[in-house]
Design a protein around this motif. Sequence first.
Motif, PDB file in Angstrom:
ATOM      1  N   PRO A 171       0.628  -1.073   0.039  1.00 40.02           N
ATOM      2  CA  PRO A 171      -0.061   0.011   0.052  1.00 40.02           C
ATOM      3  C   PRO A 171       0.912   1.406   0.150  1.00 40.02           C
ATOM      4  O   PRO A 171       0.315   2.216  -0.473  1.00 40.02           O
ATOM      5  CB  PRO A 171      -0.552  -0.095   1.228  1.00 40.02           C
ATOM      6  CG  PRO A 171      -0.923  -1.652   1.529  1.00 40.02           C
ATOM      7  CD  PRO A 171       0.371  -2.049   1.042  1.00 40.02           C
ATOM      8  N   LEU A 172       2.026   1.028   0.764  1.00 40.11           N
ATOM      9  CA  LEU A 172       2.762   2.441   0.687  1.00 40.11           C
ATOM     10  C   LEU A 172       3.226   3.022  -0.751  1.00 40.11           C
ATOM     11  O   LEU A 172       3.589   4.033  -0.788  1.00 40.11           O
ATOM     12  CB  LEU A 172       3.994   2.240   1.904  1.00 40.11           C
ATOM     13  CG  LEU A 172       4.907   1.245   1.243  1.00 40.11           C
ATOM     14  CD1 LEU A 172       6.113   1.781   0.408  1.00 40.11           C
ATOM     15  CD2 LEU A 172       5.866   0.788   2.694  1.00 40.11           C
ATOM     16  N   GLU A 205       1.631   3.607  -3.129  1.00 35.39           N
ATOM     17  CA  GLU A 205       0.862   4.611  -3.672  1.00 35.39           C
ATOM     18  C   GLU A 205       0.853   6.054  -2.792  1.00 35.39           C
ATOM     19  O   GLU A 205       0.347   6.969  -3.265  1.00 35.39           O
ATOM     20  CB  GLU A 205      -0.535   4.325  -3.685  1.00 35.39           C
ATOM     21  CG  GLU A 205      -0.645   3.451  -4.794  1.00 35.39           C
ATOM     22  CD  GLU A 205      -2.284   2.978  -5.014  1.00 35.39           C
ATOM     23  OE1 GLU A 205      -2.988   3.786  -5.684  1.00 35.39           O
ATOM     24  OE2 GLU A 205      -2.872   1.969  -4.452  1.00 35.39           O
ATOM     25  N   MET A 206       1.493   5.971  -1.474  1.00 30.26           N
ATOM     26  CA  MET A 206       1.375   6.910  -0.558  1.00 30.26           C
ATOM     27  C   MET A 206       2.522   7.830  -0.863  1.00 30.26           C
ATOM     28  O   MET A 206       2.531   9.020  -0.574  1.00 30.26           O
ATOM     29  CB  MET A 206       1.864   6.241   0.744  1.00 30.26           C
ATOM     30  CG  MET A 206       0.284   5.959   1.306  1.00 30.26           C
ATOM     31  SD  MET A 206       0.652   5.104   2.912  1.00 30.26           S
ATOM     32  CE  MET A 206      -0.550   3.869   2.943  1.00 30.26           C
ATOM     33  N   LEU A 207       3.741   7.063  -1.265  1.00 29.87           N
ATOM     34  CA  LEU A 207       4.871   7.967  -1.712  1.00 29.87           C
ATOM     35  C   LEU A 207       4.814   9.053  -2.565  1.00 29.87           C
ATOM     36  O   LEU A 207       4.002   9.131  -3.400  1.00 29.87           O
ATOM     37  CB  LEU A 207       6.146   7.129  -1.903  1.00 29.87           C
ATOM     38  CG  LEU A 207       6.432   5.947  -0.979  1.00 29.87           C
ATOM     39  CD1 LEU A 207       7.223   4.695  -1.583  1.00 29.87           C
ATOM     40  CD2 LEU A 207       7.269   6.716   0.281  1.00 29.87           C
ATOM     41  N   MET A 208       5.636   9.994  -2.464  1.00 30.26           N
ATOM     42  CA  MET A 208       5.664  11.125  -3.495  1.00 30.26           C
ATOM     43  C   MET A 208       7.098  11.224  -4.053  1.00 30.26           C
ATOM     44  O   MET A 208       7.882  11.589  -3.267  1.00 30.26           O
ATOM     45  CB  MET A 208       5.070  12.527  -2.620  1.00 30.26           C
ATOM     46  CG  MET A 208       5.003  13.519  -3.413  1.00 30.26           C
ATOM     47  SD  MET A 208       3.596  13.699  -4.143  1.00 30.26           S
ATOM     48  CE  MET A 208       3.290  15.266  -4.303  1.00 30.26           C
ATOM     49  N   GLU A 239       4.681   8.567  -6.650  1.00 31.80           N
ATOM     50  CA  GLU A 239       4.273   7.145  -6.417  1.00 31.80           C
ATOM     51  C   GLU A 239       5.242   6.154  -6.924  1.00 31.80           C
ATOM     52  O   GLU A 239       5.877   6.374  -7.951  1.00 31.80           O
ATOM     53  CB  GLU A 239       2.987   7.122  -7.051  1.00 31.80           C
ATOM     54  CG  GLU A 239       1.827   7.826  -6.098  1.00 31.80           C
ATOM     55  CD  GLU A 239       0.465   7.846  -6.963  1.00 31.80           C
ATOM     56  OE1 GLU A 239       0.217   7.098  -7.880  1.00 31.80           O
ATOM     57  OE2 GLU A 239      -0.433   8.686  -6.572  1.00 31.80           O
ATOM     58  N   ILE A 257      -7.370   2.494   4.272  1.00 28.26           N
ATOM     59  CA  ILE A 257      -6.936   3.552   3.431  1.00 28.26           C
ATOM     60  C   ILE A 257      -8.159   3.977   2.612  1.00 28.26           C
ATOM     61  O   ILE A 257      -8.549   4.876   2.256  1.00 28.26           O
ATOM     62  CB  ILE A 257      -5.630   3.143   2.571  1.00 28.26           C
ATOM     63  CG1 ILE A 257      -4.559   2.948   3.875  1.00 28.26           C
ATOM     64  CG2 ILE A 257      -5.422   4.177   1.555  1.00 28.26           C
ATOM     65  CD1 ILE A 257      -3.412   2.323   3.048  1.00 28.26           C
ATOM     66  N   MET A 316      -4.012  11.269   0.603  1.00 25.23           N
ATOM     67  CA  MET A 316      -3.665  10.759  -0.846  1.00 25.23           C
ATOM     68  C   MET A 316      -4.675  11.304  -1.753  1.00 25.23           C
ATOM     69  O   MET A 316      -4.537  11.841  -2.936  1.00 25.23           O
ATOM     70  CB  MET A 316      -3.415   9.306  -0.943  1.00 25.23           C
ATOM     71  CG  MET A 316      -2.095   8.812  -0.350  1.00 25.23           C
ATOM     72  SD  MET A 316      -1.946   7.087  -0.737  1.00 25.23           S
ATOM     73  CE  MET A 316      -2.943   6.008   0.258  1.00 25.23           C
ATOM     74  N   ARG A 340      -4.183  15.193  -2.229  1.00 30.76           N
ATOM     75  CA  ARG A 340      -3.657  15.520  -3.201  1.00 30.76           C
ATOM     76  C   ARG A 340      -4.391  15.450  -4.702  1.00 30.76           C
ATOM     77  O   ARG A 340      -4.106  16.134  -5.656  1.00 30.76           O
ATOM     78  CB  ARG A 340      -2.662  14.423  -3.139  1.00 30.76           C
ATOM     79  CG  ARG A 340      -1.265  14.967  -3.888  1.00 30.76           C
ATOM     80  CD  ARG A 340       0.092  14.273  -3.256  1.00 30.76           C
ATOM     81  NE  ARG A 340       0.019  12.853  -3.659  1.00 30.76           N
ATOM     82  CZ  ARG A 340       0.819  12.101  -2.946  1.00 30.76           C
ATOM     83  NH1 ARG A 340       1.436  12.324  -1.651  1.00 30.76           N
ATOM     84  NH2 ARG A 340       0.744  10.798  -3.122  1.00 30.76           N
ATOM     85  N   MET A 348       5.766   9.043   5.627  1.00 32.56           N
ATOM     86  CA  MET A 348       5.825   8.855   3.914  1.00 32.56           C
ATOM     87  C   MET A 348       4.928   9.967   3.526  1.00 32.56           C
ATOM     88  O   MET A 348       5.179  10.272   2.219  1.00 32.56           O
ATOM     89  CB  MET A 348       5.447   7.335   3.531  1.00 32.56           C
ATOM     90  CG  MET A 348       6.578   6.386   3.793  1.00 32.56           C
ATOM     91  SD  MET A 348       5.857   4.786   3.433  1.00 32.56           S
ATOM     92  CE  MET A 348       6.720   3.812   4.765  1.00 32.56           C
ATOM     93  N   LEU A 349       3.807  10.107   3.958  1.00 34.88           N
ATOM     94  CA  LEU A 349       2.867  10.944   3.586  1.00 34.88           C
ATOM     95  C   LEU A 349       3.434  12.327   3.187  1.00 34.88           C
ATOM     96  O   LEU A 349       4.264  12.766   3.729  1.00 34.88           O
ATOM     97  CB  LEU A 349       1.491  11.104   4.317  1.00 34.88           C
ATOM     98  CG  LEU A 349       0.763   9.661   4.398  1.00 34.88           C
ATOM     99  CD1 LEU A 349      -0.014   9.507   5.555  1.00 34.88           C
ATOM    100  CD2 LEU A 349       0.164   9.427   3.117  1.00 34.88           C
TER     101      LEU A 349
END
Lengths: 332, 332
Positions: free
Chosen positions: A277-278, A280-283, A285, B222, B255, B258, B281-282
């Motif tokens: 899941p993470l 998609e959280m990262l920036m 992605e 989520i 997310m 954004r 991470m967000l």
Amino acid sequence: MPNINDVVRLSGVSKSTVSRVINNYPHIAPEKRERVIKVMKEIGYTPNVSAQKLRGLAGKIIGVIVPRIVNPFFSYLVESIEKEGYRRGYQTVIFQSNEDSKREVDFLNLLKRKQVDGVIMTAYENDWDTIKKYLKFGPIVLCNEYLPEPFVPIVKVDQFTASYEGVKHLVQQGYRKIAYCTGGLFNDSGKYKDRNHGYEKALAEADIEINPSWLFIKRHTIEDGRKVLHQIYNMQDRPDAIFTGSDEVAAGIIMEARKVGLRIPEELAVIGFDDQPLAEMLMPELTTIKQPVSDIGYQAMDLIINRLEGNEVEVEDKIYTLPFKLVIRKST
Amino acid sequence: MPNINDVVRLSGVSKSTVSRVINNYPHIAPEKRERVIKVMKEIGYTPNVSAQKLRGLAGKIIGVIVPRIVNPFFSYLVESIEKEGYRRGYQTVIFQSNEDSKREVDFLNLLKRKQVDGVIMTAYENDWDTIKKYLKFGPIVLCNEYLPEPFVPIVKVDQFTASYEGVKHLVQQGYRKIAYCTGGLFNDSGKYKDRNHGYEKALAEADIEINPSWLFIKRHTIEDGRKVLHQIYNMQDRPDAIFTGSDEVAAGIIMEARKVGLRIPEELAVIGFDDQPLAEMLMPELTTIKQPVSDIGYQAMDLIINRLEGNEVEVEDKIYTLPFKLVIRKST
DNA sequence: TTGTACGCGTTATCAC
DNA sequence: GTGATAACGCGTACAA
């Protein structure tokens, strides 16, 4: 704790009759049956499983060994294993080996001792000769793991092709200075061997030489990823892309890059593994390789139950290879 | 499967002597001891645990029930529980209830059947009268959970104050239109009751009225978070902050914000709960309430082992309240 | 220091 | 239909 003799005494019937009631045999006088049931309820009687097992009765408990449950890949894998087990009337217990061979043996001993009736291993820390000894106590299925010779059924994805495709994707995007990160070692043995080969092949095909100083081994965690980024950041000659072999390591890299101001993917492309899941959280992605977690889990549990119930139509050493999928996002 | 009698036959000593060797008693002729050990190795003998248990020997296996192992809060909690257990010579097995009361009972039956020797519950799905019945089969410790009357030791953090402080932080930042999100219901019963009260108190103190249309119940994932954001986004009168009660729900909100172009925290401040790795991470990084996961796990395991080994100096109904910490980042 | 005999709680096998 | 009785594998008084 009341036992069967207490029931005998209070109900006035024989031990055999009580036992028959417990295991609901057909031909039994209704009045006696009810009397026995009544007594059992009153005194809160439950059959002693140890005694039952001593007599040779089978159970329905499957054990799953995971290296670390905090790794989302494994927790989702366990989730799908448990789901299929439940559907088929089996209980699943989870055990964390912490990548410690001693703990792994401790758990396998539960199989030997019939505390669990079958084991799914999602990793193994002992050499296979050690584990093989436990096969005579119950079925073992290997899940998502490499094995030199397939003594047991194995459910896995094609790690070689997966990493090959991942690295090839980087090449196609125009990156040529491609670093590589693995949870294991960069040699020809061990469970990460196939991934290593995939990386090598993709580079070879593009006529790119491996740069040894861009090889990172034994990296697992977010924290490891942060450190990797710092190493890269301080290099004279930086790579322009990295195949991490782990979404978590990739996450550490991306977060730390943000901190030091390294742009992703312009200055460093990053590709993960698992599609947690993470990702998609990262920036930005994370581009990553998705493993079919629920299919793997389903297959593994299905195999072990079939073996347990004697429905095995398959040969002993079958390997089930499931498809992966490259998920392209913004980090490459 | 070889048994003790096989060892007796092959080693030429008596059953008692073999048994003494197994449980390494002191006074035994070295030659005999060695002969017995040799035979045991040769035939691969292991004591049958069912038979041992039948004789009343205690085991060293602790079961941990979690609602969903894919929730990082629980996987980290389990991690710390396992660690302390290992240190004290106990094995930990994990069981996922899937928030299903039937599965929970299935697992508690393992306690009844002495398959596990004690149980740590990190959630409970059945009413307490049901669970209470299992107390006579072994110790149970409640972990991070609410309970109307403390029949067992409870290890938890002060949820009331935690959510109170979280909401108060929002108030202090100048937000007044504060939405609230919970995994349970917004009423006076159930496990989320304390958090609800904390929210109410913080608002009351600031003379803010609760707006019922800003209350979201039964949100866990989520995906739930994404949906919540959409609801908010489409409101005529939007809240300017939200207390989510879950890092994962918060992640979904951030997310999705954004995606639709809602600025955080300028247009919507978000506060989570747990301080999972994803909080960092967000983008922006998540303000959240950190629970002392490893302390909770340590305490719970410590309590149950003490109880098992009869070292209990504490009273039955003790509640251990651990401190939380508000971690302020960029989302508020 | 060692061995004998019994019991732990249950179920299967007889015989009635 | 029902009830004795003998296993299952082990540990432990008790006796020697």
